[in-house]
Motif scaffolding. Structure first.
Motif, PDB file in Angstrom:
ATOM      1  N   UNK A 220       9.434  -0.071   5.463  1.00  0.00           N
ATOM      2  CA  UNK A 220      10.440  -0.592   4.532  1.00  0.00           C
ATOM      3  C   UNK A 220       9.982  -1.880   3.852  1.00  0.00           C
ATOM      4  N   UNK A 221       8.737  -2.298   4.132  1.00  0.00           N
ATOM      5  CA  UNK A 221       8.230  -3.537   3.557  1.00  0.00           C
ATOM      6  C   UNK A 221       7.091  -3.235   2.591  1.00  0.00           C
ATOM      7  N   UNK A 222       6.832  -4.152   1.692  1.00  0.00           N
ATOM      8  CA  UNK A 222       5.807  -3.958   0.656  1.00  0.00           C
ATOM      9  C   UNK A 222       4.433  -4.358   1.200  1.00  0.00           C
ATOM     10  N   UNK A 223       3.867  -3.477   2.031  1.00  0.00           N
ATOM     11  CA  UNK A 223       2.549  -3.746   2.622  1.00  0.00           C
ATOM     12  C   UNK A 223       1.515  -2.741   2.102  1.00  0.00           C
ATOM     13  N   UNK A 224       1.817  -2.108   0.977  1.00  0.00           N
ATOM     14  CA  UNK A 224       0.941  -1.055   0.456  1.00  0.00           C
ATOM     15  C   UNK A 224      -0.394  -1.579  -0.048  1.00  0.00           C
ATOM     16  N   UNK A 225      -0.523  -2.892  -0.252  1.00  0.00           N
ATOM     17  CA  UNK A 225      -1.802  -3.438  -0.732  1.00  0.00           C
ATOM     18  C   UNK A 225      -2.884  -3.379   0.340  1.00  0.00           C
TER      19      UNK A 225
ATOM     20  N   UNK B 138      -0.351   3.945   9.586  1.00  0.00           N
ATOM     21  CA  UNK B 138       0.625   4.810   8.904  1.00  0.00           C
ATOM     22  C   UNK B 138       1.110   4.198   7.603  1.00  0.00           C
ATOM     23  N   UNK B 139       0.888   2.884   7.438  1.00  0.00           N
ATOM     24  CA  UNK B 139       1.321   2.212   6.207  1.00  0.00           C
ATOM     25  C   UNK B 139       0.086   1.726   5.462  1.00  0.00           C
TER      26      UNK B 139
END
Length: 575
Positions: free
Chosen positions: A287-292, A313-314
């Motif tokens: 649910x957090x913006x850790x896609x970088x 997984x993220x």
């Protein structure tokens, strides 16, 4: 010069090492407006979060070097650095190296009495500190009677006042020159002071980072490693040599702050210790913006499988598809096993969302490392599949302990450094870590209780358990084991966890199980790097068991536990 050209020039420079990266970058033509370092606190006139250019970093370090030189600090002077922020740690590390002095970097979480005794044993000629840590030292039993002049205690708020132009010519290091003293985690007793040289602490950077293609995920690095650790020094040298952007956090033990920094700063790689990944396991990263993030890099203790799977997984990574290079979900986790004494992790393994080789597998050795698993009694190499004590040969090894030849040689055998780790190797050459020697318990008859492997099995089998600590306590009737659990928020703290825990343990370990307790974090005894101090946990449990017997026995046990828990009463050691 381009970044690849600078990397090539650095790789070919035999004078480059852990103590002069800043100077060598400039000597080889790295642009002064290129990346330096970013800190989470203000640096001189720059606000927190300002990305120091290489030129600004050089000026900040030069100012401190000039100020310290004016105070008489020079080559071979050991100077303790006991400060709060990553910025103060690294800027003074570089400034002292500029002068040829030897910074002794201390974890800011060390208690004042431990720090005072540690500095005394260093025979430091000076101390760089801040107001908070000066108060800690003043409140300790030893006060500031550290064996050197009180006017050699330097306040880090004063050092930036130096004139960068007045800094002397940078000291020219040889490979065997000490460039830092770092300390062990102190999980059993007084931290051991580990000598790091210009050469040994740069082996991994030279051979793994400069002579091979730039690793994926290292363009923009967020480091949550403890700044005073050997791994912290390697992290900044890695980033500088590879011309990567680097943000260094001062509080690696705050999982929420780490995730906030990821969302705000958008790193491609995050460097940390296993304790950080356990902290992140509390947080719903989906649910957090850790896609970088495409890379999580771990050193020190190897990480637990559930914590690794939570991370891979993220994030996201680039892959080649029919439509070209695309960014897809999922990241990679590079795990290893290292210590201050090793100078660089000895092993490496890369996990992805599809990885299945776990069970505390630390992978295979780096090219510059030789490992033998030895029988602790005979020193003979054990066969494949059998647990042995890890013996290591490598140019990356520390030459020993500062002012402590006893433990320097006690931990060597037949030319190998004994790391204190118990591992076994499979037929394919992969190594598996089962425990620290000091934490493993001999149950007799060839049976052993390995606490770290037991924790791994519990966490894998019980997804409601966030983290656990296995504490084995010898008693008159044999070994008894208590398992201390911390749970995920959704788990029922009043449930009976004993059957699930017992089912996860080996038959030998399960036979010793006394109780399973759900505890709060405030009941764990941890060291300055956040590692659980099982040595003291065992003492605490022994005292509690004695208290249940007789008041007299309880008093004796508590007295013994107090003596062990007072680090200044202990002799330093590696294991």
């Amino acid at each position: 010069m381009t970044a690849p050209g600078i990397r090539a020039a650095l790789a070919a420079d035999p004078g480059l090492g852990a103590g002069n990266v800043l100077h060598k970058l400039i000597e080889h033509g790295a642009p002064l407006d290129g990346p330096g370092m970013t800190f989470d606190t203000a640096v001189d006139d720059h606000p927190a979060g300002h990305a120091l250019t290489l030129g600004e970093l050089r000026d900040a370090v030069a100012a401190r070097a000039a100020w310290l030189s004016a105070q008489g600090v020079g080559p071979r002077d050991p100077v303790a650095v006991y400060v709060t922020t990553a910025a103060d740690c690294f800027l003074h590390f570089m400034a002292l190296n500029w002068l040829g002095a030897i910074p002794a970097l201390m974890n800011p979480n060390l208690p004042g009495d431990v720090a005072a005794e540690y500095i005394r044993r260093l025979r430091a000629v000076g101390l760089l500190t801040d107001a908070e840590h000066r108060r800690l030292l003043a409140r300790s039993d030893r006060g500031l009677e550290l064996g050197f002049r009180i006017d050699a205690v330097y306040d880090v708020t004063q050092t930036p006042a130096g004139d960068p132009a007045a800094a002397p010519a940078p000291y020219r290091h040889a490979d065997d020159d000490p460039i830092a003293i770092t300390h062990s985690s102190g999980t059993t007793r007084m931290p051991a002071a580990v000598t790091q040289t210009h050469g040994n602490l740069f082996v991994g950077t030279r051979l793994q980072r400069l002579r091979k293609p730039k690793a994926r995920g290292t363009d923009r690095i967020l480091s949550v490693l403890p700044a005073p650790h050997a791994a912290g020094i390697m992290a900044i040298n890695h980033a500088l040599c590879n011309r990567s952007d680097l943000l260094y956090l001062s509080r690696p033990d705050d999982g929420a702050a780490v995730v906030d920094a990821i969302e705000r700063w958008r790193p491609t790689g995050v460097f940390g210790f296993a304790v950080t990944w356990a902290e992140l396991a509390r947080i719903d990263l989906a649910s957090r913006a850790v896609d970088s993030v495409s890379l999580w890099y771990n050193t020190g203790d190897c990480a637990h499988e559930p914590h690794i799977r939570h991370l891979v997984a993220v994030g996201s990574h680039e892959t080649v598809t029919r439509e070209g290079v695309q960014r897809v979900p999922g990241s990679m986790f590079v795990d290893g096993l290292g210590s201050s004494e090793m100078g660089h992790s000895a092993f490496h393994i890369t996990h992805t969302p599809d990885t299945e080789r776990y069970g505390r597998c630390v992978g295979q050795t780096h090219d510059f490392v030789e490992i033998k698993l030895l029988d602790p009694q005979t020193g003979d190499e054990v066969p494949v599949g059998e647990v042995g004590l890890c013996g290591m040969k490598s140019a990356s090894l520390s030459p020993g302990y500062w002012n402590d030849s006893l433990n320097t040689y006690r931990n060597r055998r037949n030319g190998y450094y004994l790391t204190g780790d118990l591992l076994y190797r499979d037929e394919e050459g992969y190594f598996y870590h089962v425990d620290r020697m000091v934490d493993a318990v001999d149950l007799g008859g060839g049976r052993w209780l390995y606490t770290a492997m037991s924790e791994e099995r519990i966490l894998k089998d019980c997804p409601d358990i966030l983290d656990c600590t296995v504490v084995a306590v010898p008693t008159d009737d044999g070994v008894v084991t208590d398992v201390l659990l911390t749970l995920h928020p959704w788990a029922d703290p009043d449930a009976d966890w004993e059957p699930a825990v017992r089912g996860s343990l080996s038959a030998a370990a399960g036979a010793t199980l006394r109780r399973v307790l759900v505890i709060g974090e405030d009941q764990l005894v941890v060291g300055p790097t956040g590692k659980v101090r099982k040595f003291l946990m065992r003492q605490r449990h022994a005292a509690a068991a004695a208290a249940a017997a007789t008041p007299v026995a309880a008093a004796a046990a508590n007295s013994a536990a107090t003596q062990v828990a007072t680090p200044v009463a202990q002799e330093s050691g590696a294991l």
